[in-house]
Design an enzyme around this catalytic site. Structure first.
Site, PDB file in Angstrom:
ATOM      1  N   SER A 145       0.866  -1.184   0.000  1.00 47.70           N
ATOM      2  CA  SER A 145       0.000   0.000   0.000  1.00 47.70           C
ATOM      3  C   SER A 145       0.902   1.233   0.000  1.00 47.70           C
ATOM      4  CB  SER A 145      -0.863   0.003   1.266  1.00 47.70           C
ATOM      5  OG  SER A 145      -1.443   1.276   1.462  1.00 47.70           O
ATOM      6  N   TYR A 158      -1.540  -0.316  10.385  1.00 53.08           N
ATOM      7  CA  TYR A 158      -1.640  -0.660   8.961  1.00 53.08           C
ATOM      8  C   TYR A 158      -0.350  -0.263   8.238  1.00 53.08           C
ATOM      9  CZ  TYR A 158      -3.830  -0.976   4.283  1.00 53.08           C
ATOM     10  OH  TYR A 158      -4.130  -1.289   2.978  1.00 53.08           O
TER      11      TYR A 158
HETATM   12  P1  NAP Z   1     -11.590  -5.824   0.273  1.00 53.41           P
HETATM   13  O1  NAP Z   1     -12.482  -5.438  -0.844  1.00 53.41           O
HETATM   14  O2  NAP Z   1     -11.964  -5.479   1.682  1.00 53.41           O
HETATM   15  O3  NAP Z   1     -11.324  -7.412   0.178  1.00 53.41           O
HETATM   16  C1  NAP Z   1     -10.535  -8.026   1.152  1.00 53.41           C
HETATM   17  C2  NAP Z   1     -10.328  -9.481   0.762  1.00 53.41           C
HETATM   18  O4  NAP Z   1      -9.472 -10.097   1.751  1.00 53.41           O
HETATM   19  C3  NAP Z   1     -11.601 -10.289   0.732  1.00 53.41           C
HETATM   20  O5  NAP Z   1     -11.512 -11.235  -0.310  1.00 53.41           O
HETATM   21  C4  NAP Z   1     -11.595 -10.998   2.095  1.00 53.41           C
HETATM   22  O6  NAP Z   1     -12.323 -12.232   2.098  1.00 53.41           O
HETATM   23  C5  NAP Z   1     -10.123 -11.259   2.271  1.00 53.41           C
HETATM   24  N1  NAP Z   1      -9.693 -11.490   3.637  1.00 53.41           N
HETATM   25  C6  NAP Z   1      -9.729 -10.612   4.674  1.00 53.41           C
HETATM   26  N2  NAP Z   1      -9.235 -11.208   5.775  1.00 53.41           N
HETATM   27  C7  NAP Z   1      -8.860 -12.472   5.419  1.00 53.41           C
HETATM   28  C8  NAP Z   1      -8.294 -13.575   6.100  1.00 53.41           C
HETATM   29  N3  NAP Z   1      -7.989 -13.508   7.415  1.00 53.41           N
HETATM   30  N4  NAP Z   1      -8.061 -14.725   5.412  1.00 53.41           N
HETATM   31  C9  NAP Z   1      -8.385 -14.806   4.092  1.00 53.41           C
HETATM   32  N5  NAP Z   1      -8.932 -13.793   3.389  1.00 53.41           N
HETATM   33  C10 NAP Z   1      -9.169 -12.640   4.052  1.00 53.41           C
HETATM   34  O7  NAP Z   1     -10.127  -5.214   0.097  1.00 53.41           O
HETATM   35  P2  NAP Z   1      -9.357  -4.621  -1.183  1.00 53.41           P
HETATM   36  O8  NAP Z   1      -9.554  -3.164  -1.186  1.00 53.41           O
HETATM   37  O9  NAP Z   1      -9.646  -5.426  -2.385  1.00 53.41           O
HETATM   38  O10 NAP Z   1      -7.855  -4.861  -0.688  1.00 53.41           O
HETATM   39  C11 NAP Z   1      -7.056  -5.948  -1.126  1.00 53.41           C
HETATM   40  C12 NAP Z   1      -5.624  -5.695  -0.676  1.00 53.41           C
HETATM   41  O11 NAP Z   1      -5.185  -4.434  -1.221  1.00 53.41           O
HETATM   42  C13 NAP Z   1      -5.465  -5.582   0.844  1.00 53.41           C
HETATM   43  O12 NAP Z   1      -4.230  -6.179   1.229  1.00 53.41           O
HETATM   44  C14 NAP Z   1      -5.405  -4.084   1.082  1.00 53.41           C
HETATM   45  O13 NAP Z   1      -4.691  -3.754   2.264  1.00 53.41           O
HETATM   46  C15 NAP Z   1      -4.669  -3.644  -0.171  1.00 53.41           C
HETATM   47  N6  NAP Z   1      -4.856  -2.226  -0.507  1.00 53.41           N
HETATM   48  C16 NAP Z   1      -6.088  -1.724  -0.800  1.00 53.41           C
HETATM   49  C17 NAP Z   1      -6.223  -0.379  -1.118  1.00 53.41           C
HETATM   50  C18 NAP Z   1      -7.544   0.247  -1.458  1.00 53.41           C
HETATM   51  O14 NAP Z   1      -7.571   1.474  -1.616  1.00 53.41           O
HETATM   52  N7  NAP Z   1      -8.631  -0.508  -1.616  1.00 53.41           N
HETATM   53  C19 NAP Z   1      -5.094   0.450  -1.138  1.00 53.41           C
HETATM   54  C20 NAP Z   1      -3.851  -0.101  -0.824  1.00 53.41           C
HETATM   55  C21 NAP Z   1      -3.748  -1.440  -0.530  1.00 53.41           C
HETATM   56  P3  NAP Z   1     -13.961 -12.256   2.351  1.00 53.41           P
HETATM   57  O15 NAP Z   1     -14.579 -11.692   1.086  1.00 53.41           O
HETATM   58  O16 NAP Z   1     -14.323 -13.685   2.517  1.00 53.41           O
HETATM   59  O17 NAP Z   1     -14.234 -11.393   3.534  1.00 53.41           O
END
Ligand code: NAP
Length: 244
Positions: A145, A158
């Site tokens: 991130s 985080y």
């Molecule tokens: P999201 O829409 O909240 O999706 C999170 C995913 O992680 C879901 O598939 C969830 O599964 C899974 N998950 C959470 N806890 C878990 C666990 N303990 N074991 C297995 N699976 C787990 O998040 P996103 O925005 O796509 O983010 C994906 C990655 O990108 C993350 O690492 C986040 O920190 C990073 N990121 C995101 C952003 C942003 O702006 N969105 C920016 C920088 C980095 P379920 O569906 O079953 O709950």
């Protein structure tokens, strides 16, 4: 990446049921890889994605596992190896964003964030390395991130989890480069997913004037998978907010 570039490869995407992980799973399948879609609880989202990939002629499976749990991760890797074949590509994407101010941050928040976001990368990497090293080919992409280096909007726990991911990325990259395994990271900032709900005001910080799309993150991941010479790097994507 063209349609059959990854034909015969097997990929595991943690947290692949929605958001960025789902976009990466779709891109991998479109390039011909068989894809294991890990999730924690949203079985219907994961099953829907598997169905879409299979209906389009691809191979996919859904696999529930809490990636912060060592025995669950070992079971997940064994199930994917048995059903799809030895894992060649690992995308460490699963993560949680527990928004806290510094006065509200608890030890439980800190421990959960480090376990799900950072320890999981160690556990999943260790679980797939035997098959990658045996094949003398592997690709690991860790989703960091902008918060690894910048202020971020979630909290210091985080920031720490994502900075740790970039340390793991370089540590593994240095030790695996001679074995055909590359390890890189993508560091997005402010991508339109469930994680960003309620954070719409943050768009004013982005010079490009909009959130990023999950498909744009998937595009960066696919570039890294396609490149044997690039390892130990972090690709930042932030709509002009930050430059590595
Ligand atoms: P999201 O829409 O909240 O999706 C999170 C995913 O992680 C879901 O598939 C969830 O599964 C899974 N998950 C959470 N806890 C878990 C666990 N303990 N074991 C297995 N699976 C787990 O998040 P996103 O925005 O796509 O983010 C994906 C990655 O990108 C993350 O690492 C986040 O920190 C990073 N990121 C995101 C952003 C942003 O702006 N969105 C920016 C920088 C980095 P379920 O569906 O079953 O709950």
């Amino acid at each position: 990446m063209t349609k059959n570039t990854l034909h015969g490869r097997v990929a595991l995407v943690t947290g692949g049921s929605r958001g960025i992980g789902a976009a990466i799973a779709r891109a991998l399948a479109a390039a011909g890889a068989a894809v294991a879609i890990n999730y924690r609880e949203r079985v219907s989202d994961a099953d829907g994605l598997v169905k879409a990939i299979v209906d389009a002629g691809g191979r996919a499976m859904a696999i529930p596992a809490d990636v912060s749990d060592a025995s669950a991760v070992a079971g997940m890797a064994a199930a994917v190896n048995a059903q799809l074949g030895p894992i060649d590509i690992l995308i460490n994407n699963a993560g949680v964003a527990i928004t806290r101010g510094i006065d509200d941050l608890t030890e439980a928040d800190f421990d959960q964030t480090i376990a799900v976001n950072l320890k999981s990368v160690f556990l999943c990497t260790q679980a797939v390395l035997p098959t990658m090293r045996a094949a003398k080919w592997g690709r690991i992409v860790n989703i960091s991130s902008g918060a690894a280096r910048g202020a971020g909007s979630i909290g210091p726990h985080y920031n720490a989890s994502k900075a740790g991911i970039e340390g793991l990325t370089r540590g593994y990259a240095a030790r695996l480069v001679k074995e055909g395994v590359t390890v890189n990271a993508v560091a997005p900032s402010l991508i339109e997913t469930d994680m960003m709900h309620g954070q719409e005001s943050l768009v004013s910080r982005i010079p490009l004037g909009r959130f990023g799309a999950a498909d744009e993150v998937a595009g960066a991941v696919m570039l890294l998978i396609d490149n044997a010479y690039m390892t130990g790097q972090t690709v930042a994507m932030s709509g002009g907010m930050a430059f590595n």
